[in-house]
Design an enzyme around this catalytic site. Structure first.
Site, PDB file in Angstrom:
ATOM      1  N   SER A 111       0.899  -1.368  -0.024  1.00 50.01           N
ATOM      2  CA  SER A 111      -0.094   0.010   0.088  1.00 50.01           C
ATOM      3  C   SER A 111       0.684   1.361   0.141  1.00 50.01           C
ATOM      4  O   SER A 111       2.210   1.354   0.054  1.00 50.01           O
ATOM      5  CB  SER A 111      -0.941   0.054   1.111  1.00 50.01           C
ATOM      6  OG  SER A 111      -0.074   0.294   2.541  1.00 50.01           O
ATOM      7  N   MET A 112       0.254   2.410  -0.226  1.00 49.33           N
ATOM      8  CA  MET A 112       1.114   3.665   0.166  1.00 49.33           C
ATOM      9  C   MET A 112       1.541   3.732   1.579  1.00 49.33           C
ATOM     10  O   MET A 112       1.004   3.111   2.479  1.00 49.33           O
ATOM     11  CB  MET A 112       0.187   4.944  -0.089  1.00 49.33           C
ATOM     12  CG  MET A 112      -0.275   5.161  -1.740  1.00 49.33           C
ATOM     13  SD  MET A 112      -1.238   6.514  -1.914  1.00 49.33           S
ATOM     14  CE  MET A 112      -0.255   7.708  -1.514  1.00 49.33           C
ATOM     15  N   PHE A 113       2.691   4.255   1.767  1.00 49.98           N
ATOM     16  CA  PHE A 113       3.513   4.465   3.022  1.00 49.98           C
ATOM     17  C   PHE A 113       3.816   3.141   3.403  1.00 49.98           C
ATOM     18  O   PHE A 113       4.484   3.102   4.546  1.00 49.98           O
ATOM     19  CB  PHE A 113       2.479   5.229   4.046  1.00 49.98           C
ATOM     20  CG  PHE A 113       2.021   6.594   3.719  1.00 49.98           C
ATOM     21  CD1 PHE A 113       2.602   7.627   3.845  1.00 49.98           C
ATOM     22  CD2 PHE A 113       0.721   6.817   3.048  1.00 49.98           C
ATOM     23  CE1 PHE A 113       2.029   8.796   3.502  1.00 49.98           C
ATOM     24  CE2 PHE A 113       0.236   7.824   2.718  1.00 49.98           C
ATOM     25  CZ  PHE A 113       0.749   8.924   2.729  1.00 49.98           C
ATOM     26  N   SER A 114       3.889   2.133   2.710  1.00 49.35           N
ATOM     27  CA  SER A 114       4.365   0.778   3.296  1.00 49.35           C
ATOM     28  C   SER A 114       5.799   0.679   3.162  1.00 49.35           C
ATOM     29  O   SER A 114       6.635  -0.137   3.750  1.00 49.35           O
ATOM     30  CB  SER A 114       4.008  -0.354   2.438  1.00 49.35           C
ATOM     31  OG  SER A 114       4.246  -0.265   1.067  1.00 49.35           O
ATOM     32  N   THR A 174       9.501   2.605  -1.714  1.00 53.25           N
ATOM     33  CA  THR A 174      10.353   3.538  -2.222  1.00 53.25           C
ATOM     34  C   THR A 174      11.762   3.595  -1.282  1.00 53.25           C
ATOM     35  O   THR A 174      12.727   3.294  -1.758  1.00 53.25           O
ATOM     36  CB  THR A 174      10.089   4.967  -2.074  1.00 53.25           C
ATOM     37  OG1 THR A 174       8.762   5.127  -3.067  1.00 53.25           O
ATOM     38  CG2 THR A 174      11.167   6.012  -2.778  1.00 53.25           C
ATOM     39  N   ASP A 229      10.404   3.075 -10.157  1.00 51.49           N
ATOM     40  CA  ASP A 229       9.417   3.475  -8.877  1.00 51.49           C
ATOM     41  C   ASP A 229       8.119   3.733  -9.555  1.00 51.49           C
ATOM     42  O   ASP A 229       8.068   4.165 -10.785  1.00 51.49           O
ATOM     43  CB  ASP A 229       9.867   4.650  -8.031  1.00 51.49           C
ATOM     44  CG  ASP A 229       9.562   4.775  -6.801  1.00 51.49           C
ATOM     45  OD1 ASP A 229       8.697   3.561  -6.276  1.00 51.49           O
ATOM     46  OD2 ASP A 229       9.614   5.649  -5.978  1.00 51.49           O
ATOM     47  N   GLU A 230       7.179   3.730  -8.821  1.00 54.77           N
ATOM     48  CA  GLU A 230       5.752   3.992  -9.183  1.00 54.77           C
ATOM     49  C   GLU A 230       5.252   3.148 -10.432  1.00 54.77           C
ATOM     50  O   GLU A 230       4.616   3.790 -11.441  1.00 54.77           O
ATOM     51  CB  GLU A 230       5.648   5.508  -9.580  1.00 54.77           C
ATOM     52  CG  GLU A 230       5.832   6.205  -8.291  1.00 54.77           C
ATOM     53  CD  GLU A 230       5.224   6.153  -7.062  1.00 54.77           C
ATOM     54  OE1 GLU A 230       4.100   5.719  -7.108  1.00 54.77           O
ATOM     55  OE2 GLU A 230       5.801   6.892  -6.050  1.00 54.77           O
ATOM     56  N   CYS A 259      -1.907   0.866   9.864  1.00 57.59           N
ATOM     57  CA  CYS A 259      -3.365   1.477   9.597  1.00 57.59           C
ATOM     58  C   CYS A 259      -3.320   2.657  10.358  1.00 57.59           C
ATOM     59  O   CYS A 259      -3.222   2.468  11.499  1.00 57.59           O
ATOM     60  CB  CYS A 259      -4.397   0.469   9.938  1.00 57.59           C
ATOM     61  SG  CYS A 259      -5.994   1.220   9.724  1.00 57.59           S
ATOM     62  N   CYS A 294      -5.934  -1.046   7.296  1.00 56.50           N
ATOM     63  CA  CYS A 294      -5.877  -2.437   7.258  1.00 56.50           C
ATOM     64  C   CYS A 294      -7.405  -2.926   6.626  1.00 56.50           C
ATOM     65  O   CYS A 294      -8.466  -2.141   6.240  1.00 56.50           O
ATOM     66  CB  CYS A 294      -6.043  -2.976   8.501  1.00 56.50           C
ATOM     67  SG  CYS A 294      -7.523  -2.585   9.718  1.00 56.50           S
TER      68      CYS A 294
HETATM   69  N1  LIG Z   1       0.787   5.131   8.455  1.00 51.17           N
HETATM   70  C1  LIG Z   1       2.187   4.768   8.112  1.00 51.17           C
HETATM   71  N2  LIG Z   1       2.580   3.659   8.171  1.00 51.17           N
HETATM   72  C2  LIG Z   1       4.031   3.629   7.790  1.00 51.17           C
HETATM   73  N3  LIG Z   1       4.841   4.279   7.459  1.00 51.17           N
HETATM   74  C3  LIG Z   1       4.433   5.568   7.387  1.00 51.17           C
HETATM   75  C4  LIG Z   1       3.151   5.915   7.648  1.00 51.17           C
HETATM   76  N4  LIG Z   1       2.917   7.361   7.549  1.00 51.17           N
HETATM   77  C5  LIG Z   1       4.118   7.938   7.045  1.00 51.17           C
HETATM   78  N5  LIG Z   1       4.826   6.802   7.140  1.00 51.17           N
HETATM   79  C6  LIG Z   1       6.474   7.140   6.661  1.00 51.17           C
HETATM   80  O1  LIG Z   1       6.578   6.821   5.345  1.00 51.17           O
HETATM   81  C7  LIG Z   1       7.699   6.128   5.103  1.00 51.17           C
HETATM   82  C8  LIG Z   1       7.717   5.217   3.795  1.00 51.17           C
HETATM   83  O2  LIG Z   1       7.938   5.977   2.773  1.00 51.17           O
HETATM   84  P1  LIG Z   1       7.880   5.513   1.091  1.00 51.17           P
HETATM   85  O3  LIG Z   1       9.120   4.615   1.157  1.00 51.17           O
HETATM   86  O4  LIG Z   1       7.904   6.642   0.505  1.00 51.17           O
HETATM   87  O5  LIG Z   1       6.462   4.370   1.131  1.00 51.17           O
HETATM   88  P2  LIG Z   1       5.651   3.965  -0.317  1.00 51.17           P
HETATM   89  O6  LIG Z   1       6.687   4.077  -1.422  1.00 51.17           O
HETATM   90  O7  LIG Z   1       5.349   2.686   0.060  1.00 51.17           O
HETATM   91  O8  LIG Z   1       4.583   4.778  -0.397  1.00 51.17           O
HETATM   92  C9  LIG Z   1       7.649   5.421   6.468  1.00 51.17           C
HETATM   93  O9  LIG Z   1       9.138   5.222   6.831  1.00 51.17           O
HETATM   94  C10 LIG Z   1       7.380   6.358   7.533  1.00 51.17           C
HETATM   95  O10 LIG Z   1       8.416   7.353   7.908  1.00 51.17           O
HETATM   96  C1  LIG Z   2      -4.208   3.977  -4.215  1.00 51.02           C
HETATM   97  C2  LIG Z   2      -3.864   4.980  -5.419  1.00 51.02           C
HETATM   98  C3  LIG Z   2      -2.830   5.814  -5.322  1.00 51.02           C
HETATM   99  N1  LIG Z   2      -2.513   6.594  -6.498  1.00 51.02           N
HETATM  100  C4  LIG Z   2      -1.435   7.409  -6.743  1.00 51.02           C
HETATM  101  C5  LIG Z   2      -1.187   8.372  -5.358  1.00 51.02           C
HETATM  102  C6  LIG Z   2       0.163   8.544  -5.175  1.00 51.02           C
HETATM  103  O1  LIG Z   2       0.603   9.505  -6.303  1.00 51.02           O
HETATM  104  C7  LIG Z   2       0.769   7.191  -5.966  1.00 51.02           C
HETATM  105  C8  LIG Z   2       1.079   6.227  -4.871  1.00 51.02           C
HETATM  106  O2  LIG Z   2       2.602   6.721  -4.345  1.00 51.02           O
HETATM  107  P1  LIG Z   2       3.329   6.092  -3.199  1.00 51.02           P
HETATM  108  O3  LIG Z   2       4.692   6.018  -3.397  1.00 51.02           O
HETATM  109  O4  LIG Z   2       2.764   4.276  -3.028  1.00 51.02           O
HETATM  110  O5  LIG Z   2       3.104   6.512  -1.971  1.00 51.02           O
HETATM  111  O6  LIG Z   2      -0.312   6.532  -6.647  1.00 51.02           O
HETATM  112  C9  LIG Z   2      -3.262   6.709  -7.773  1.00 51.02           C
HETATM  113  O7  LIG Z   2      -3.134   7.142  -8.650  1.00 51.02           O
HETATM  114  N2  LIG Z   2      -4.540   5.583  -7.752  1.00 51.02           N
HETATM  115  C10 LIG Z   2      -4.831   4.958  -6.484  1.00 51.02           C
HETATM  116  O8  LIG Z   2      -5.658   4.142  -6.667  1.00 51.02           O
HETATM  117 ZN   LIG Z   3      -7.242  -1.002  10.595  1.00 50.12          ZN
END
Ligand SMILES: Nc1ncnc2c1ncn2[C@@H]1O[C@H](COP(=O)(O)OP(=O)(O)O)[C@@H](O)[C@H]1O
Ligand SMILES: Cc1cn([C@H]2C[C@H](O)[C@@H](COP(=O)(O)O)O2)c(=O)[nH]c1=O
Ligand SMILES: [Zn+2]
Length: 225
Positions: free
Chosen positions: A21-24, A27, A92-93, A149, A181
């Site tokens: 998911s996002m923020f997981s 990157t 990425d992305e 979550c 979650c």
């Molecule tokens: N709810 C959250 N769960 C986990 N990490 C989070 C959350 N909110 C912010 N973060 C931050 O986001 C960072 C991960 O960022 P990133 O690698 O850019 O994630 P992704 O590429 O999966 O979106 C974590 O190390 C933490 O500092």
């Molecule tokens: C769920 C979801 C996400 N996006 C976009 C939002 C962000 O710009 C990226 C994801 O970035 P991250 O590095 O994983 O945090 O994707 C979207 O366009 N559509 C979606 O359904």
């Molecule tokens: Zn939850």
């Protein structure tokens, strides 16, 4: 034709997928692997799609501000040439490239490169987000990460969109998405106002009221839908 016998001294390519998911931490994990490859004196190329200009025009930047310069591409195909003599290619992305990314990634790996792809495996409705599921199928290695979550603190598998409008693609950050979650994720609902992280449970409903009270609507924005 003679069968090919692996001698162990040739350059062999493979595909690694980092999803979640996002923020997981996708990157961060991608950049960690690329930094280690550089320490091993391998040549590294990093790409990101032009669509993603959230934190920086060309750097790949995590939510925690870890960053690395990258090449911005408008589609997958140019990566085949732009990768040059890189031993390791990071992308990425991945969800912002079409399914043609699968052939490009496989082409790069066939040339003997290590290809590390990071991207969302699900969209905001919980549907498989192409081309990441296809890449997971052909990859040698798949790492699935989880955020925390924001509602309950459990491992988050979903990206909840909390703003109205937009199609499948809507570039955004914490103002537009929350990691959630399975229990806290609502596939159809768009919650108008983000709640405070890990808010205490709402008070019990007023048994006299037929409609949710104004205070209940204010404390639980899903009731406003
Ligand atoms: N709810 C959250 N769960 C986990 N990490 C989070 C959350 N909110 C912010 N973060 C931050 O986001 C960072 C991960 O960022 P990133 O690698 O850019 O994630 P992704 O590429 O999966 O979106 C974590 O190390 C933490 O500092
Ligand atoms: C769920 C979801 C996400 N996006 C976009 C939002 C962000 O710009 C990226 C994801 O970035 P991250 O590095 O994983 O945090 O994707 C979207 O366009 N559509 C979606 O359904
Ligand atoms: Zn939850």
């Amino acid at each position: 034709m003679e069968p090919h016998i692996y001698t162990g001294d040739e350059r062999r390519g493979w595909v690694e997928v980092v999803c979640g998911s996002m923020f997981s931490g996708k990157t961060e994990e991608l950049l960690r692997r690329l930094k280690r490859a550089r320490i091993a004196r391998q040549k590294v190329a990093l790409f990101k799609p032009a669509l993603d200009t959230r934190y920086h025009e060309s750097d790949v930047v995590s939510h925690d501000a870890t960053a690395m310069p990258s090449e911005v591409v408008h589609s997958a195909e140019p990566m085949l040439l732009l990768a040059g003599d890189a031993d390791v290619v990071g992308i990425d992305e991945a969800q912002f490239f079409g399914v043609e990314l699968v052939d490009v990634v496989e082409g790069l790996a066939r040339e003997g490169r290590r290809v590390i792809v990071a991207g969302l495996d699900q969209d905001y409705l919980g549907r498989p987000f192409e081309p990441v599921p296809q890449l997971m199928a052909v990859a040698e290695h798949v790492t699935k990460l989880h955020a925390v979550c924001v509602r309950c603190g459990a491992p988050a598998n979903h990206s909840q969109r909390i703003v109205a409008g937009g199609g499948r693609v809507l570039v955004g950050e914490a103002e537009a998405y929350e990691p959630r979650c399975r229990r806290c994720f609502k596939a159809e609902a768009v919650v108008a106002t983000p709640v405070a992280p890990l808010a205490p449970p709402a008070p019990p409903p007023d048994p006299e009221a037929t409609e949710p009270s104004a205070s209940a609507r204010a404390s639980d924005p899903t009731l406003a839908l």
